[in-house]
Design a protein around this motif. Structure first.
Motif, mmCIF file in Angstrom:
data_model
loop_
_atom_site.group_PDB
_atom_site.id
_atom_site.type_symbol
_atom_site.label_atom_id
_atom_site.label_comp_id
_atom_site.label_asym_id
_atom_site.label_seq_id
_atom_site.Cartn_x
_atom_site.Cartn_y
_atom_site.Cartn_z
ATOM 1 N N LEU A 1 0.738 -3.053 -7.226
ATOM 2 C CA LEU A 1 0.480 -2.915 -5.793
ATOM 3 C C LEU A 1 -0.211 -4.182 -5.288
ATOM 4 O O LEU A 1 -1.203 -4.621 -5.875
ATOM 5 C CB LEU A 1 -0.399 -1.683 -5.557
ATOM 6 C CG LEU A 1 -0.583 -1.245 -4.120
ATOM 7 C CD1 LEU A 1 -0.802 0.265 -4.045
ATOM 8 C CD2 LEU A 1 -1.741 -1.968 -3.438
ATOM 9 N N TYR B 1 0.834 -1.208 0.000
ATOM 10 C CA TYR B 1 0.000 0.000 0.000
ATOM 11 C C TYR B 1 0.865 1.252 0.000
ATOM 12 O O TYR B 1 1.824 1.344 0.761
ATOM 13 C CB TYR B 1 -0.857 0.061 1.268
ATOM 14 C CG TYR B 1 -1.584 -1.194 1.595
ATOM 15 C CD1 TYR B 1 -2.830 -1.461 1.025
ATOM 16 C CD2 TYR B 1 -1.040 -2.119 2.480
ATOM 17 C CE1 TYR B 1 -3.508 -2.625 1.337
ATOM 18 C CE2 TYR B 1 -1.716 -3.282 2.795
ATOM 19 C CZ TYR B 1 -2.951 -3.536 2.222
ATOM 20 O OH TYR B 1 -3.608 -4.688 2.518
ATOM 21 N N LYS B 2 0.475 2.241 -0.786
ATOM 22 C CA LYS B 2 1.223 3.493 -0.742
ATOM 23 C C LYS B 2 0.997 4.189 0.602
ATOM 24 O O LYS B 2 1.877 4.872 1.106
ATOM 25 C CB LYS B 2 0.842 4.376 -1.918
ATOM 26 C CG LYS B 2 1.382 3.729 -3.196
ATOM 27 C CD LYS B 2 1.577 4.635 -4.352
ATOM 28 C CE LYS B 2 2.482 3.928 -5.354
ATOM 29 N NZ LYS B 2 2.244 4.272 -6.730
ATOM 30 N N ASN B 3 -0.162 3.985 1.193
ATOM 31 C CA ASN B 3 -0.418 4.652 2.465
ATOM 32 C C ASN B 3 0.406 4.074 3.613
ATOM 33 O O ASN B 3 0.872 4.813 4.478
ATOM 34 C CB ASN B 3 -1.906 4.574 2.804
ATOM 35 C CG ASN B 3 -2.251 5.496 3.959
ATOM 36 O OD1 ASN B 3 -1.672 6.571 4.093
ATOM 37 N ND2 ASN B 3 -3.168 5.080 4.801
ATOM 38 N N GLU C 1 -6.136 5.771 -1.793
ATOM 39 C CA GLU C 1 -6.360 4.335 -1.544
ATOM 40 C C GLU C 1 -7.569 4.133 -0.634
ATOM 41 O O GLU C 1 -7.790 4.927 0.286
ATOM 42 C CB GLU C 1 -5.112 3.726 -0.888
ATOM 43 C CG GLU C 1 -4.001 3.471 -1.879
ATOM 44 C CD GLU C 1 -2.731 2.927 -1.240
ATOM 45 O OE1 GLU C 1 -1.772 2.696 -1.980
ATOM 46 O OE2 GLU C 1 -2.698 2.753 -0.002
ATOM 47 N N TRP D 1 -8.082 1.055 0.979
ATOM 48 C CA TRP D 1 -7.822 0.038 2.004
ATOM 49 C C TRP D 1 -7.557 0.700 3.347
ATOM 50 O O TRP D 1 -6.927 1.750 3.421
ATOM 51 C CB TRP D 1 -6.593 -0.797 1.650
ATOM 52 C CG TRP D 1 -6.755 -1.587 0.405
ATOM 53 C CD1 TRP D 1 -7.515 -2.712 0.239
ATOM 54 C CD2 TRP D 1 -6.149 -1.304 -0.861
ATOM 55 N NE1 TRP D 1 -7.402 -3.153 -1.054
ATOM 56 C CE2 TRP D 1 -6.571 -2.315 -1.749
ATOM 57 C CE3 TRP D 1 -5.287 -0.316 -1.322
ATOM 58 C CZ2 TRP D 1 -6.167 -2.357 -3.074
ATOM 59 C CZ3 TRP D 1 -4.883 -0.342 -2.641
ATOM 60 C CH2 TRP D 1 -5.319 -1.355 -3.501
ATOM 61 N N PRO E 1 -2.175 -5.694 -2.199
ATOM 62 C CA PRO E 1 -2.823 -5.312 -0.934
ATOM 63 C C PRO E 1 -2.621 -6.404 0.120
ATOM 64 O O PRO E 1 -3.484 -7.260 0.337
ATOM 65 C CB PRO E 1 -4.295 -5.134 -1.322
ATOM 66 C CG PRO E 1 -4.450 -5.705 -2.681
ATOM 67 C CD PRO E 1 -3.129 -6.146 -3.208
#
Ligand code: GSH
Length: 224
Positions: free
Chosen positions: A32, A7-9, A208, A210, A34
């Motif tokens: 990506l 995840y980029k977050n 995002e 998620w 998850p």
């Protein structure tokens, strides 16, 4: 080349090679995974017979599965990009600080999980203050080393290099959890957040959907 990331977050490890390749203008595709919401990473890792962790870089038939190994491989593949500084003693300092980030700062990492959306002041324990003090010392090392050189910009070796990419997730944590290190660190952090690539990562992170409840419980403020 293909880069598998989390995840980029939330994935601090993934930010490092992604940012390094973006800033150095190295072409790559990305996928990506998850990792807490499906089995895609587990399935890929079983197929490749590697640990189920992101990031993973695939270059032709080579599979590289650790951020430091990925950084070293990129430095070897693209010597003209100076991903490590050319000056041997600055390079030794950059390598040491990079390795320290790879294995150290354990309290900062556990108390302040990567969360680009974090916006919350947290309690600074003695152990966390120890990590913040250590960061200030590392930044002093670079400032002293480059004081007599012509510095190109606010990055640690005078231009963006592997060591900056390794500490980028630290900058996200310091900002998100409202921590403070030193003036040198703040100047570096401002330059980092001004990078178009860093802005792109943060934008994509904000989009995002998620959620990882545990990380959000630590990082997300219920006030401003
Ligand atoms: N040593 C690895 C560590 C990578 C790592 O811990 N990645 C985390 C993502 S932030 C992960 O994939 N975790 C998946 C899991 O533990 O299930 C590196 O430097 O690349």
């Amino acid at each position: 080349m293909h880069l598998y990331i989390g995840y980029k977050n939330y994935s601090s490890w993934s930010l490092r090679p992604w940012l390094l390749m973006q800033v150095a203008n190295i072409a790559f595709d990305e996928t990506l995974l998850p990792i807490f919401h499906d089995d895609s990473l587990k399935t890929l890792a079983e197929e490749l017979r590697i640990p189920a962790q992101v990031p993973i870089l695939i270059k032709d038939t080579q599979v590289i599965w650790d951020t430091l190994a990925i950084a070293e491989t990129l430095a070897e593949l693209y010597p003209e990009k100076n991903l490590w500084p050319t000056d041997p003693s600055l390079r030794a300092l950059a390598r040491s600080a990079t390795a320290e980030m790879h294995t150290g700062f354990t309290t900062l990492r556990s108390d302040c999980p990567m969360n680009c959306r974090a916006a919350r002041r947290i309690e600074v324990t003695d152990a966390l203050q120890g990590d913040l003090d250590r960061l200030a010392v590392v930044w002093d090392h670079f400032a002293r080393h480059t004081a007599n050189d012509t510095k190109g910009d606010a990055f640690l070796c005078g231009h963006f290099s592997i060591v900056d990419a390794f500490y980028a997730p630290v900058a996200v944590r310091i900002k998100g959890y409202r921590l403070s290190v030193s003036e040198n660190f703040s100047a570096w952090s401002d330059a980092l957040f001004a990078l178009p690539a860093m802005q792109l990562w943060l934008k994509q992170a904000s989009e995002e959907s998620w959620s990882v409840a545990h990380y959000d419980a630590i990082g997300m403020a219920d006030y401003g």
